[in-house]
Design a protein around this motif. Structure first.
Motif, PDB file in Angstrom:
ATOM      1  N   ASP A 156       0.823  -1.251   0.508  1.00  0.00           N
ATOM      2  CA  ASP A 156       0.433  -0.092  -0.202  1.00  0.00           C
ATOM      3  C   ASP A 156       0.660   1.409   0.168  1.00  0.00           C
ATOM      4  O   ASP A 156       0.546   2.667  -0.255  1.00  0.00           O
ATOM      5  N   TYR A 157       1.965   0.590   0.334  1.00  0.00           N
ATOM      6  CA  TYR A 157       2.833   2.619   0.117  1.00  0.00           C
ATOM      7  C   TYR A 157       4.229   2.295  -0.820  1.00  0.00           C
ATOM      8  O   TYR A 157       5.328   3.346  -0.916  1.00  0.00           O
ATOM      9  N   ASP A 159       3.492   3.293  -3.994  1.00  0.00           N
ATOM     10  CA  ASP A 159       3.317   4.313  -4.561  1.00  0.00           C
ATOM     11  C   ASP A 159       4.600   5.533  -3.631  1.00  0.00           C
ATOM     12  O   ASP A 159       4.833   6.516  -4.718  1.00  0.00           O
ATOM     13  N   LYS A 160       4.195   5.629  -2.874  1.00  0.00           N
ATOM     14  CA  LYS A 160       4.208   6.544  -1.591  1.00  0.00           C
ATOM     15  C   LYS A 160       6.281   6.865  -2.087  1.00  0.00           C
ATOM     16  O   LYS A 160       7.319   7.732  -1.602  1.00  0.00           O
ATOM     17  N   LYS A 161       6.941   5.164  -1.517  1.00  0.00           N
ATOM     18  CA  LYS A 161       8.381   5.380  -1.617  1.00  0.00           C
ATOM     19  C   LYS A 161       8.522   5.788  -3.563  1.00  0.00           C
ATOM     20  O   LYS A 161      10.315   6.991  -3.035  1.00  0.00           O
ATOM     21  N   GLU A 162       8.079   5.658  -4.221  1.00  0.00           N
ATOM     22  CA  GLU A 162       8.296   6.002  -5.202  1.00  0.00           C
ATOM     23  C   GLU A 162       8.837   7.751  -5.796  1.00  0.00           C
ATOM     24  O   GLU A 162       9.270   8.305  -6.558  1.00  0.00           O
ATOM     25  N   ALA A 163       7.703   8.146  -5.038  1.00  0.00           N
ATOM     26  CA  ALA A 163       6.681   9.301  -5.200  1.00  0.00           C
ATOM     27  C   ALA A 163       8.356  10.109  -4.612  1.00  0.00           C
ATOM     28  O   ALA A 163       8.861  11.533  -4.539  1.00  0.00           O
ATOM     29  N   ARG A 166      11.200   9.828  -6.181  1.00  0.00           N
ATOM     30  CA  ARG A 166      11.559  10.895  -7.587  1.00  0.00           C
ATOM     31  C   ARG A 166      11.388  13.011  -7.223  1.00  0.00           C
ATOM     32  O   ARG A 166      12.195  13.437  -7.720  1.00  0.00           O
ATOM     33  N   ARG A 184      12.322  -1.067  -7.308  1.00  0.00           N
ATOM     34  CA  ARG A 184      10.371  -1.653  -7.911  1.00  0.00           C
ATOM     35  C   ARG A 184      10.730  -3.121  -7.801  1.00  0.00           C
ATOM     36  O   ARG A 184       9.902  -3.504  -7.617  1.00  0.00           O
ATOM     37  N   TYR A 198       4.328  -6.183  -2.661  1.00  0.00           N
ATOM     38  CA  TYR A 198       5.926  -5.526  -2.430  1.00  0.00           C
ATOM     39  C   TYR A 198       6.263  -5.796  -1.273  1.00  0.00           C
ATOM     40  O   TYR A 198       4.769  -5.338  -0.426  1.00  0.00           O
TER      41      TYR A 198
END
Length: 210
Positions: A156-157, A159-163, A166, A184, A198
């Motif tokens: 669930d997190y 996307d936050k890690k990737e953001a 980035r 990833r 993940y």
């Protein structure tokens, strides 16, 4: 729970344990980050690749994405961190003043000079913290094996890690987003081992249940 992620550079915690930190923050844990260097650096021709001001501004954005309560910044120079008392004292003070219960830090087998020094300082300065996990924040080869034996489901997190990664636009641009694809893939592989989409994997230094 009060958590401290210890990192050599402004992007290390995001890469090594960003998903876990976002997970902790979402649960209501108090998450703090300590960064040892100003994280600016130049190449072998003395051309500036990343300024310390840019590195810090990018990190502040990343911390907000992950839900970090506060980031503490030391002023060691990149590639010049040593296992010395001035570093140990800063970490000890934070641990005691914040009442830290869990530490995430660099893996002691990491061959990066700064990472290794910060890992050693963490083991020394956090010896009274009941829980400590080590992370990897690069893909460099080592003569030692990373014994990943503690997993955090970050499905669930991610996307936050990737953001958050980035947010370090100066570095992502330099690496051609290799960071993103590598971590990833690592998260997907770790997740498969434990039956989730993940995960992040860590090496346990100690884990005391109370």
């Amino acid at each position: 729970m009060k958590i401290l992620a210890i990192a050599a550079h402004y992007d290390d915690a995001e890469l090594g344990c960003g998903g876990a930190l976002a997970h902790h923050a979402a649960k209501g844990d108090e998450v703090y980050v300590f960064v040892a260097t100003d994280s600016g650096y130049s190449n072998q021709h003395k051309k500036e690749i990343r300024s310390s001001d840019v590195a810090r501004k990018e990190a502040e954005v990343a911390m907000g994405i992950l839900g970090v309560k506060k980031m503490f910044c030391a002023d060691f120079k990149t590639l010049e961190v040593e296992f010395v008392d001035s570093l140990n004292i800063q970490i000890v003070k934070l641990v005691e003043e914040l009442g830290i219960e869990l530490v995430y830090t660099h893996w002691t087998g990491d061959i990066h000079h700064d990472h290794q020094a910060v890992a050693r300082a963490s083991l020394h300065s956090c010896r009274h913290v009941p829980r400590m996990l080590m992370y990897r924040s690069n893909w460099y080869h080592s003569t030692l094996d990373f014994r990943g034996n503690f997993y955090v489901d970050i499905t669930d997190y991610l996307d936050k890690k990737e953001a958050a990664v980035r947010a370090h636009a100066s570095e992502v641009e330099r690496t051609g987003a290799k960071w993103i694809s590598f971590f990833r893939n690592e998260a997907e592989n770790a997740g498969q081992r434990i039956g989730v989409k993940y995960a992040e994997v860590f090496e346990v230094v100690k884990w005391i249940e109370k």
